[in-house]
Design a protein around this motif. Structure first.
Motif, PDB file in Angstrom:
ATOM      1  N   ARG A   1       0.857  -1.289  -0.024  1.00 33.20           N
ATOM      2  CA  ARG A   1       0.071   0.071  -0.006  1.00 33.20           C
ATOM      3  C   ARG A   1       0.869   1.178   0.019  1.00 33.20           C
ATOM      4  O   ARG A   1       0.518   2.467   0.617  1.00 33.20           O
ATOM      5  N   LEU A   2       1.968   1.260  -0.582  1.00 34.93           N
ATOM      6  CA  LEU A   2       2.961   2.330  -0.663  1.00 34.93           C
ATOM      7  C   LEU A   2       2.471   3.619  -1.372  1.00 34.93           C
ATOM      8  O   LEU A   2       2.460   4.691  -0.849  1.00 34.93           O
ATOM      9  N   ARG A   3       1.796   3.387  -2.424  1.00 38.03           N
ATOM     10  CA  ARG A   3       1.264   4.576  -3.033  1.00 38.03           C
ATOM     11  C   ARG A   3       0.010   5.351  -2.442  1.00 38.03           C
ATOM     12  O   ARG A   3       0.086   6.508  -2.278  1.00 38.03           O
ATOM     13  N   PRO A   4      -1.014   4.495  -1.686  1.00 35.67           N
ATOM     14  CA  PRO A   4      -2.044   5.108  -1.264  1.00 35.67           C
ATOM     15  C   PRO A   4      -1.264   5.933   0.060  1.00 35.67           C
ATOM     16  O   PRO A   4      -1.947   6.850   0.645  1.00 35.67           O
ATOM     17  N   MET A   5      -0.453   5.019   0.842  1.00 35.00           N
ATOM     18  CA  MET A   5       0.228   5.851   1.790  1.00 35.00           C
ATOM     19  C   MET A   5       0.839   7.158   1.405  1.00 35.00           C
ATOM     20  O   MET A   5       0.962   8.125   2.465  1.00 35.00           O
ATOM     21  N   LEU A   6       1.628   7.156   0.437  1.00 30.04           N
ATOM     22  CA  LEU A   6       2.024   8.626  -0.187  1.00 30.04           C
ATOM     23  C   LEU A   6       0.809   9.538  -0.378  1.00 30.04           C
ATOM     24  O   LEU A   6       1.316  10.874   0.140  1.00 30.04           O
ATOM     25  N   THR A   7      -0.172   9.260  -0.748  1.00 30.18           N
ATOM     26  CA  THR A   7      -1.254  10.402  -0.748  1.00 30.18           C
ATOM     27  C   THR A   7      -1.489  10.805   0.657  1.00 30.18           C
ATOM     28  O   THR A   7      -1.663  11.896   1.075  1.00 30.18           O
ATOM     29  N   LEU A   8      -2.075   9.752   1.532  1.00 28.35           N
ATOM     30  CA  LEU A   8      -2.239  10.155   2.932  1.00 28.35           C
ATOM     31  C   LEU A   8      -1.042  10.931   3.484  1.00 28.35           C
ATOM     32  O   LEU A   8      -1.404  12.009   4.227  1.00 28.35           O
ATOM     33  N   ALA A   9      -0.009  10.571   3.519  1.00 25.01           N
ATOM     34  CA  ALA A   9       1.329  11.371   4.084  1.00 25.01           C
ATOM     35  C   ALA A   9       1.534  12.668   3.471  1.00 25.01           C
ATOM     36  O   ALA A   9       1.533  13.633   4.221  1.00 25.01           O
ATOM     37  N   ALA A  10       1.350  12.883   2.149  1.00 26.30           N
ATOM     38  CA  ALA A  10       1.261  14.101   1.666  1.00 26.30           C
ATOM     39  C   ALA A  10       0.377  15.155   2.206  1.00 26.30           C
ATOM     40  O   ALA A  10       0.466  16.179   2.562  1.00 26.30           O
ATOM     41  N   ALA A  11      -0.870  14.682   2.183  1.00 26.36           N
ATOM     42  CA  ALA A  11      -2.008  15.519   2.653  1.00 26.36           C
ATOM     43  C   ALA A  11      -1.774  15.889   4.195  1.00 26.36           C
ATOM     44  O   ALA A  11      -1.835  17.095   4.627  1.00 26.36           O
ATOM     45  N   ARG A  12      -1.325  15.030   4.909  1.00 23.67           N
ATOM     46  CA  ARG A  12      -1.373  15.057   6.347  1.00 23.67           C
ATOM     47  C   ARG A  12       0.087  16.023   6.524  1.00 23.67           C
ATOM     48  O   ARG A  12       0.033  17.033   7.585  1.00 23.67           O
ATOM     49  N   LEU A  13       1.006  15.917   5.779  1.00 25.93           N
ATOM     50  CA  LEU A  13       2.201  16.748   5.901  1.00 25.93           C
ATOM     51  C   LEU A  13       1.821  18.311   5.541  1.00 25.93           C
ATOM     52  O   LEU A  13       2.441  19.196   6.181  1.00 25.93           O
ATOM     53  N   CYS A  14       0.849  18.373   4.814  1.00 29.16           N
ATOM     54  CA  CYS A  14       0.508  19.724   4.125  1.00 29.16           C
ATOM     55  C   CYS A  14      -0.628  20.069   5.130  1.00 29.16           C
ATOM     56  O   CYS A  14      -1.351  21.333   5.108  1.00 29.16           O
ATOM     57  N   GLY A  15      -0.901  19.519   6.310  1.00 25.51           N
ATOM     58  CA  GLY A  15      -1.930  19.901   7.643  1.00 25.51           C
ATOM     59  C   GLY A  15      -3.429  19.636   7.089  1.00 25.51           C
ATOM     60  O   GLY A  15      -4.418  20.368   7.611  1.00 25.51           O
ATOM     61  N   TYR A  16      -3.642  18.647   6.270  1.00 27.28           N
ATOM     62  CA  TYR A  16      -5.052  18.528   5.884  1.00 27.28           C
ATOM     63  C   TYR A  16      -5.923  17.849   6.886  1.00 27.28           C
ATOM     64  O   TYR A  16      -5.314  16.981   7.498  1.00 27.28           O
ATOM     65  N   GLN A  17      -7.095  18.182   6.942  1.00 28.09           N
ATOM     66  CA  GLN A  17      -7.727  18.007   8.057  1.00 28.09           C
ATOM     67  C   GLN A  17      -9.180  17.111   7.875  1.00 28.09           C
ATOM     68  O   GLN A  17      -9.940  16.556   8.521  1.00 28.09           O
ATOM     69  N   GLY A  18      -9.711  17.293   6.531  1.00 24.20           N
ATOM     70  CA  GLY A  18     -10.573  16.842   6.042  1.00 24.20           C
ATOM     71  C   GLY A  18     -10.620  15.181   5.488  1.00 24.20           C
ATOM     72  O   GLY A  18      -9.851  14.629   6.108  1.00 24.20           O
ATOM     73  N   PRO A  19     -11.558  14.643   5.172  1.00 27.77           N
ATOM     74  CA  PRO A  19     -11.853  13.376   4.938  1.00 27.77           C
ATOM     75  C   PRO A  19     -11.341  12.829   3.521  1.00 27.77           C
ATOM     76  O   PRO A  19     -11.127  11.386   3.269  1.00 27.77           O
ATOM     77  N   TYR A  20     -11.126  13.495   2.677  1.00 28.86           N
ATOM     78  CA  TYR A  20     -11.096  13.237   1.328  1.00 28.86           C
ATOM     79  C   TYR A  20      -9.723  12.621   0.861  1.00 28.86           C
ATOM     80  O   TYR A  20      -9.518  12.011  -0.404  1.00 28.86           O
ATOM     81  N   HIS A  21      -8.618  12.949   1.636  1.00 28.89           N
ATOM     82  CA  HIS A  21      -7.484  12.024   1.281  1.00 28.89           C
ATOM     83  C   HIS A  21      -7.636  10.743   1.112  1.00 28.89           C
ATOM     84  O   HIS A  21      -6.840   9.835   0.401  1.00 28.89           O
ATOM     85  N   VAL A  22      -8.634  10.106   1.874  1.00 30.25           N
ATOM     86  CA  VAL A  22      -9.016   8.859   2.105  1.00 30.25           C
ATOM     87  C   VAL A  22      -9.471   8.172   0.618  1.00 30.25           C
ATOM     88  O   VAL A  22      -8.893   7.298  -0.018  1.00 30.25           O
ATOM     89  N   HIS A  23     -10.462   9.075  -0.061  1.00 28.07           N
ATOM     90  CA  HIS A  23     -10.710   8.702  -1.155  1.00 28.07           C
ATOM     91  C   HIS A  23      -9.564   8.654  -2.440  1.00 28.07           C
ATOM     92  O   HIS A  23      -9.807   7.930  -3.165  1.00 28.07           O
TER      93      HIS A  23
END
Lengths: 332, 332
Positions: free
Chosen positions: A55-77
């Motif tokens: 799950r490396l690719r989806p983790m990269l999306t989650l990590a990038a969003a969190r690193l940029c301070g994202y609080q919403g739910p859509y990085h999961v989508h």
């Protein structure tokens, strides 16, 4: 940091750090790979999706969003979208390569048939597009639909370039950007964009994903001649399948007339005989092709790490840094 | 209306009526099927896209948008999207069906190979998604991405349902909605939505597309037993390929024990011998299956025409009405 954490691999530390969100991604994947009408779809998909990819690719999306301070739910989508695109690509790749094994297990085209792999892959592509529409962010849609086109273009280019000795390092890089790096960079860039990060951060995460993906693929191609690792590949698979990858491209560039004839016979014409793999390995060693390829993989990993410097100091940034090191540490 | 126009076929009249926009669609298709890196892509795509399909689906999008008063440029993008999805589906269908001919010409999988058809199809899907993002309309994105998922789901369902005698008319309708009607209804609905039409008009155009698509596919399946027309199919192709379509489903539903054994041997087990097609045709005649199938196609065409009544009185509405008549007039 506990001793356990220090000893674990960096993608495992990232996975632990993002555990609740990664669980949400897995839940969404399970829900969306279902089909009310066609039970064949979840059968085929589960075989691949639950086969324990990292799950490396989806983790990269989650990590990038969190690193940029994202609080919403859509990085999961978006993370689930990225995994669906990846899985669809694997299903179609195995048909195109006529593969019988992936991650040490029989492929879907072997267990069911090519038809199911083609059509279930199409279904996952379509599900990916449904998922990416849901956040309602047009920039993210552009990034991910562009990535899908680049991936397919890279795969077609590989079809015609793989057995052609005139394929040079530029064309190789285009193929690698298509087949691997485009989804890595879209994964990180989309995460930054959904977080509404500023341009410098978006660009940094794009560059990180691009360079990490290129490094990852070069190492993958190198391992095919370097020695087996956990990928489940045997030494020389690419050679037997006549795939012109970076180590061979480097050896061909330095080949004398006789050596060129060898590569032409084995790769272009596909007339291989006993002892050819040993000859190929000797030529790679003679021209220092494996070591040069490794140097290139390390340079791309360094580029990935350097890109992170503008981003906030955060445990996630450290883990992304360590993942780039880990990718090239596979060849030691 | 000139005598020439009165004598031409309704889709030709619609094509003439929409000529400038259809030219823009063709221009956009040509521009977007290009690939900077992989020349194989436009080769394969041109073979299929320029093979003289009727462009019925993109015309439906243009017609729906114009009928709802649309003045903007984006119905052209959506029409090209619909044609790309259709073309991608054809490429993959020919791989799945192992077809050698389409519209009287050799298929791409025969001229190049299955690999090219799979990967170029993926490229066209991705290009379709890029195109549909450009108008920046999220409702349109939902409609078209949902259609793509329904299409793929219908194709997978067909894989498992086609050779199974327990496939009934409900399952057949699901398959037909997937493989044909989903794209027709998305084409008309997306045209209405981009025009910002009111709910009743959007619903009417959705229903028209859905019913027209179902009628179209039933007639296609009927023609396979009824007699050859311009489709380039030979009588009995579906029977030889063991595809359970509506005429056979109707005959199986009325079959006695001996007849059931015949269908089980020829369709489920695929053990066909000389004279079987003649027996099949005799059984279809005995149970009035072709006439009953034709009645059903006409009922769907009637439903399509009835849906148009709420829409503005306009030459386009008349042409859409006549297209529904024309679809069933192929079986006379």
């Amino acid at each position: 940091m506990s001793l356990d954490a220090a000893e674990s691999k960096p993608h495992q530390r990232l996975s632990a750090h993002l555990a609740p969100e990664l669980a949400a991604v897995n839940e969404l994947i399970r829900a969306r790979m279902a089909s009310k009408h066609a039970p064949r779809i979840p059968e085929v998909t589960a075989h691949l999706i639950e086969a324990g990819g990292k799950r490396l690719r989806p983790m990269l999306t989650l990590a990038a969003a969190r690193l940029c301070g994202y609080q919403g739910p859509y990085h999961v989508h978006l993370a689930a979208t990225v995994e669906f695109i990846h899985t669809a690509t694997l299903l179609h790749d195995d048909v195109v390569d006529e593969s019988g094994q992936r991650r040490g297990r029989p492929t879907a085209n072997l267990l069911w048939d090519n038809k199911s792999s083609v059509l279930v892959g199409d279904y996952l592509f379509a599900r990916a597009f449904q998922l990416m529409v849901e956040p309602g962010n047009l920039r993210v849609l552009e990034i991910l639909s562009n990535a899908a086109a680049t991936i397919a273009e890279g795969e077609v280019l590989q079809l015609t370039a793989a057995q052609n000795l005139s394929t040079d390092e530029d064309i190789y890089l285009q193929v690698v950007r298509g087949k691997t790096a485009a989804l890595f960079s879209a994964a990180t860039e989309a995460g930054a964009v959904i977080a509404d990060a500023d341009t410098a951060h978006v660009q940094a995460l794009f560059t990180y994903g691009d360079a990490l993906g290129i490094s990852f693929q070069i190492v993958d191609d190198l391992l095919d001649y370097w020695g087996s690792d956990a990928t489940g590949k045997n030494i020389g698979d690419d050679f037997r399948e006549r795939k012109l990858t970076l180590p061979v491209i480097k050896a061909v560039a330095k080949a004398d007339e006789e050596e060129r004839a060898f590569w032409s016979r084995t790769i272009e014409k596909g007339k291989q005989q006993d002892g050819d793999l040993e000859t190929a390995l000797a030529l790679l060693a003679k021209h220092n092709a494996l070591e040069d390829t490794r140097t290139e993989a390390i340079a791309w990993a360094d580029k990935a790490k350097a890109a992170l410097s503008v981003l906030p100091d955060d445990p996630i940034r450290t883990m992304l840094h360590d993942i780039a090191d880990y990718v090239v540490a596979r060849v030691n």
